[in-house]
Design a protein around this motif. Structure first.
Motif, mmCIF file in Angstrom:
data_model
loop_
_atom_site.group_PDB
_atom_site.id
_atom_site.type_symbol
_atom_site.label_atom_id
_atom_site.label_comp_id
_atom_site.label_asym_id
_atom_site.label_seq_id
_atom_site.Cartn_x
_atom_site.Cartn_y
_atom_site.Cartn_z
ATOM 1 N N ASP A 151 0.933 -1.166 0.000
ATOM 2 C CA ASP A 151 0.087 -0.071 0.031
ATOM 3 C C ASP A 151 0.910 1.005 -0.038
ATOM 4 O O ASP A 151 0.710 2.194 -0.799
ATOM 5 C CB ASP A 151 -1.031 0.175 1.378
ATOM 6 C CG ASP A 151 -2.337 0.184 0.933
ATOM 7 O OD1 ASP A 151 -2.643 0.550 -0.380
ATOM 8 O OD2 ASP A 151 -2.957 -0.504 1.900
ATOM 9 N N GLN B 122 3.200 10.090 -10.566
ATOM 10 C CA GLN B 122 1.901 10.769 -11.309
ATOM 11 C C GLN B 122 1.546 9.650 -12.395
ATOM 12 O O GLN B 122 1.385 10.607 -13.620
ATOM 13 C CB GLN B 122 2.297 12.100 -11.463
ATOM 14 C CG GLN B 122 2.972 12.951 -10.251
ATOM 15 C CD GLN B 122 3.060 14.268 -10.283
ATOM 16 O OE1 GLN B 122 3.427 14.871 -11.372
ATOM 17 N NE2 GLN B 122 3.065 14.945 -9.294
ATOM 18 N N PRO B 123 1.214 8.684 -12.265
ATOM 19 C CA PRO B 123 0.885 7.737 -13.429
ATOM 20 C C PRO B 123 -0.656 8.095 -13.940
ATOM 21 O O PRO B 123 -1.200 8.545 -13.237
ATOM 22 C CB PRO B 123 0.665 6.307 -12.895
ATOM 23 C CG PRO B 123 0.402 6.644 -11.222
ATOM 24 C CD PRO B 123 1.266 7.675 -11.114
ATOM 25 N N THR B 124 -0.760 7.789 -14.999
ATOM 26 C CA THR B 124 -2.127 8.117 -15.634
ATOM 27 C C THR B 124 -2.658 6.787 -16.709
ATOM 28 O O THR B 124 -1.748 5.814 -16.692
ATOM 29 C CB THR B 124 -1.866 9.325 -16.549
ATOM 30 O OG1 THR B 124 -1.103 9.010 -17.729
ATOM 31 C CG2 THR B 124 -1.873 10.805 -16.106
ATOM 32 N N ILE C 48 -4.133 1.398 -8.990
ATOM 33 C CA ILE C 48 -5.703 1.250 -8.289
ATOM 34 C C ILE C 48 -5.824 -0.195 -8.095
ATOM 35 O O ILE C 48 -6.464 -0.898 -6.938
ATOM 36 C CB ILE C 48 -6.573 1.855 -9.073
ATOM 37 C CG1 ILE C 48 -6.184 3.634 -9.163
ATOM 38 C CG2 ILE C 48 -7.843 1.990 -8.345
ATOM 39 C CD1 ILE C 48 -6.340 4.298 -7.716
ATOM 40 N N TYR D 95 -11.335 -6.463 -10.797
ATOM 41 C CA TYR D 95 -9.914 -5.518 -10.888
ATOM 42 C C TYR D 95 -9.375 -5.682 -12.193
ATOM 43 O O TYR D 95 -8.663 -4.577 -12.672
ATOM 44 C CB TYR D 95 -9.367 -5.580 -9.567
ATOM 45 C CG TYR D 95 -9.842 -5.459 -8.221
ATOM 46 C CD1 TYR D 95 -11.250 -4.606 -8.097
ATOM 47 C CD2 TYR D 95 -9.622 -6.260 -7.103
ATOM 48 C CE1 TYR D 95 -11.729 -4.519 -7.020
ATOM 49 C CE2 TYR D 95 -10.187 -6.107 -6.087
ATOM 50 C CZ TYR D 95 -11.347 -5.333 -5.845
ATOM 51 O OH TYR D 95 -12.071 -5.310 -4.784
ATOM 52 N N ILE E 4 -3.954 -2.032 -5.263
ATOM 53 C CA ILE E 4 -4.402 -1.422 -3.891
ATOM 54 C C ILE E 4 -5.555 -1.959 -3.621
ATOM 55 O O ILE E 4 -5.850 -2.752 -2.395
ATOM 56 C CB ILE E 4 -4.648 0.157 -3.932
ATOM 57 C CG1 ILE E 4 -3.473 0.951 -4.079
ATOM 58 C CG2 ILE E 4 -5.432 0.648 -2.704
ATOM 59 C CD1 ILE E 4 -3.577 2.344 -4.118
ATOM 60 N N LYS E 5 -6.560 -2.357 -4.463
ATOM 61 C CA LYS E 5 -7.868 -2.923 -4.188
ATOM 62 C C LYS E 5 -7.604 -4.590 -4.084
ATOM 63 O O LYS E 5 -8.302 -5.098 -3.048
ATOM 64 C CB LYS E 5 -8.775 -2.696 -5.075
ATOM 65 C CG LYS E 5 -9.398 -1.355 -5.237
ATOM 66 C CD LYS E 5 -10.318 -0.967 -6.179
ATOM 67 C CE LYS E 5 -11.094 0.448 -6.188
ATOM 68 N NZ LYS E 5 -11.981 0.634 -6.717
ATOM 69 N N LEU F 112 -1.919 4.081 -14.041
ATOM 70 C CA LEU F 112 -2.775 4.562 -12.964
ATOM 71 C C LEU F 112 -3.754 3.430 -12.329
ATOM 72 O O LEU F 112 -4.042 2.807 -11.322
ATOM 73 C CB LEU F 112 -3.513 5.651 -13.116
ATOM 74 C CG LEU F 112 -4.234 6.312 -11.875
ATOM 75 C CD1 LEU F 112 -3.453 6.449 -10.552
ATOM 76 C CD2 LEU F 112 -4.901 7.539 -12.163
ATOM 77 N N VAL G 170 1.320 4.354 -2.842
ATOM 78 C CA VAL G 170 1.038 5.609 -2.700
ATOM 79 C C VAL G 170 2.091 6.398 -3.067
ATOM 80 O O VAL G 170 2.173 7.401 -3.757
ATOM 81 C CB VAL G 170 0.639 6.046 -1.017
ATOM 82 C CG1 VAL G 170 0.713 7.495 -0.706
ATOM 83 C CG2 VAL G 170 -0.804 5.343 -0.790
ATOM 84 N N ILE H 138 2.205 6.676 -7.000
ATOM 85 C CA ILE H 138 1.396 7.655 -7.451
ATOM 86 C C ILE H 138 1.940 9.200 -7.068
ATOM 87 O O ILE H 138 1.917 9.956 -8.000
ATOM 88 C CB ILE H 138 -0.067 7.445 -6.597
ATOM 89 C CG1 ILE H 138 -0.643 6.319 -7.045
ATOM 90 C CG2 ILE H 138 -1.026 8.670 -6.934
ATOM 91 C CD1 ILE H 138 -2.038 6.065 -6.222
ATOM 92 N N ALA H 139 2.565 9.172 -6.008
ATOM 93 C CA ALA H 139 2.932 10.729 -5.714
ATOM 94 C C ALA H 139 4.127 11.066 -6.470
ATOM 95 O O ALA H 139 4.276 12.429 -6.803
ATOM 96 C CB ALA H 139 3.190 10.763 -4.294
ATOM 97 N N PHE I 45 -10.873 -4.501 -14.995
ATOM 98 C CA PHE I 45 -10.946 -2.890 -14.862
ATOM 99 C C PHE I 45 -9.678 -2.504 -15.635
ATOM 100 O O PHE I 45 -9.459 -1.417 -16.421
ATOM 101 C CB PHE I 45 -10.918 -2.479 -13.321
ATOM 102 C CG PHE I 45 -10.565 -1.220 -13.202
ATOM 103 C CD1 PHE I 45 -11.486 0.059 -13.723
ATOM 104 C CD2 PHE I 45 -9.573 -0.522 -12.581
ATOM 105 C CE1 PHE I 45 -11.074 1.194 -13.380
ATOM 106 C CE2 PHE I 45 -9.188 0.387 -12.352
ATOM 107 C CZ PHE I 45 -9.844 1.466 -12.483
#
Lengths: 239, 239
Positions: free
Chosen positions: A69, A80-82, A90, A212, A93-94, A86, A73, A76-77, A215
């Motif tokens: 986790d 800055q994935p897109t 996500i 997921y 994380i799930k 991204l 984070v 991401i910080a 997704f």
């Protein structure tokens, strides 16, 4: 078959970081799979030591959850994935939240191994074992689908949950009938019932992880959609 | 008391977006709280219509979950938040997953209202109602803590779960004793037992949400830590 193409959009360093975190998820998945497998084996063999091992192995899984986790984070910080990067973070994380709870359920299941069962109660354990093996194979398959981000395998796992639900319902009826015939057995049989419920929940969580993966691959959230809509998404047909 | 200071690091537009998504989480929380409240009321009054209402209100909660999740991914991709802004978005993604599952549990609870109970079974429902009210107040308090990102309130909810567990265990014993004395009642009492379990799980999920609030405010993951370590984090003492 859709394949992940991780090298497409991202820098080498970023790719390495994502790969490292994905590998850690697979390690966590391996631990949880072992917990479930051991809890089923402990019941089958009446092996109390093995059950105890499952009950005390939780901290490794918990530690990995918190660590992954944190890494997500951090990614991401910093990166800055897109888009699909991204979505991968996500999805991770799930996924780890569901994996951690599958580990918790495996602990509950292992407790049954501490009971001793009469000969005629053994048949109930056989039904529990059957459900357990089906759910264990769902877990294996969904981890395999996660490793390869394989859409088709994920969809297959999603479909397998229906059989788990049917087996669970049949087992519940069998257990309730047994309790009605031998009310002294209630506390013991209740533990089997809780285990059955835990297995059914693990099936649900494998289904979550399959969602997921879909997704990530398709960029579409397929939770709470109709089976037809999900099939259209997976098969790549238009809605 | 720690307060959120959302305007500190972020642009006006970003602030508005975060505020909008936070408000949507609170709307979702309000719906779920209503589902739980109605399911308890339906049992208390034996109100089958109200139970049906709970069983069909799920789609609104599901829709909000998917929508909020999408908005969070969009915010991460577009605004590239860091530090406490990123922690807020992560806390939201996790909170709505727990809220959605609290809604699922409320549905399971509502099913009990469809059974009819004899006079001496009513006392069991009173114990279920007591557990239900305790867990409902945990849910209210944790939503309130989320609205204000209030560390102390979140910590209090976290502490309240112990009482929910104790009440749940006492109720389980009471229900098993009843089933042993009247084995024909087993299928009906089993439904009460599943409801009790669902309430216990809702308590756990409120505890999860409390942990996400503490993570947001303190920047520290307090899952799986000892009670002493959590207290130190909340009180702001050094580890």
């Amino acid at each position: 078959m859709d394949k992940m193409n991780m090298g497409k959009h991202i820098s080498g360093k970023f790719n390495d970081e994502l790969e490292a975190v994905r590998n850690r998820v697979l390690s966590m998945g391996g631990l949880v799979e072992k917990q479930l497998q051991d809890s089923l084996l402990a019941i089958q063999k009446g092996d109390i030591d093995l059950a105890e091992k499952v009950l005390t192995s939780d901290h490794k899984v918990n530690k990995l959850e918190v660590q992954i986790d944190e890494e997500c984070v951090h990614i991401i910080a910093k990166r800055q994935p897109t888009a699909s990067d991204l979505r991968l973070v996500i999805a991770i994380i799930k996924t780890i939240a569901d994996l951690e709870r599958i580990g918790d359920e495996a602990e509950r299941i292992a407790k049954v191994a501490k009971e001793s069962f009469s000969n005629d109660q053994q048949q109930l354990l056989v039904s529990l074992e059957n459900l357990g093996q089906h759910v264990l194979s769902m877990l294996r398959n969904v981890l395999d689908a996660f490793a390869r981000m394989d859409l088709e395998s994920a969809y297959n796992v999603h479909q397998q949950d229906e059989q788990a639900d049917r087996q669970y319902e049949a087992l519940t009826r069998q257990l309730m009938t047994y309790m009605m015939e031998d009310s002294r057995s209630i506390p013991k049989i209740m533990n089997v019932l809780w285990s059955a419920r835990s297995l059914e929940r693990i099936g649900d969580r494998c289904q979550n992880i399959a969602e997921y993966i879909i997704f990530f691959v398709k960029g579409k959230d397929v939770r709470h959609v109709s089976p037809e809509s999900m099939e259209r998404t997976v098969m790549g047909k238009k809605d």
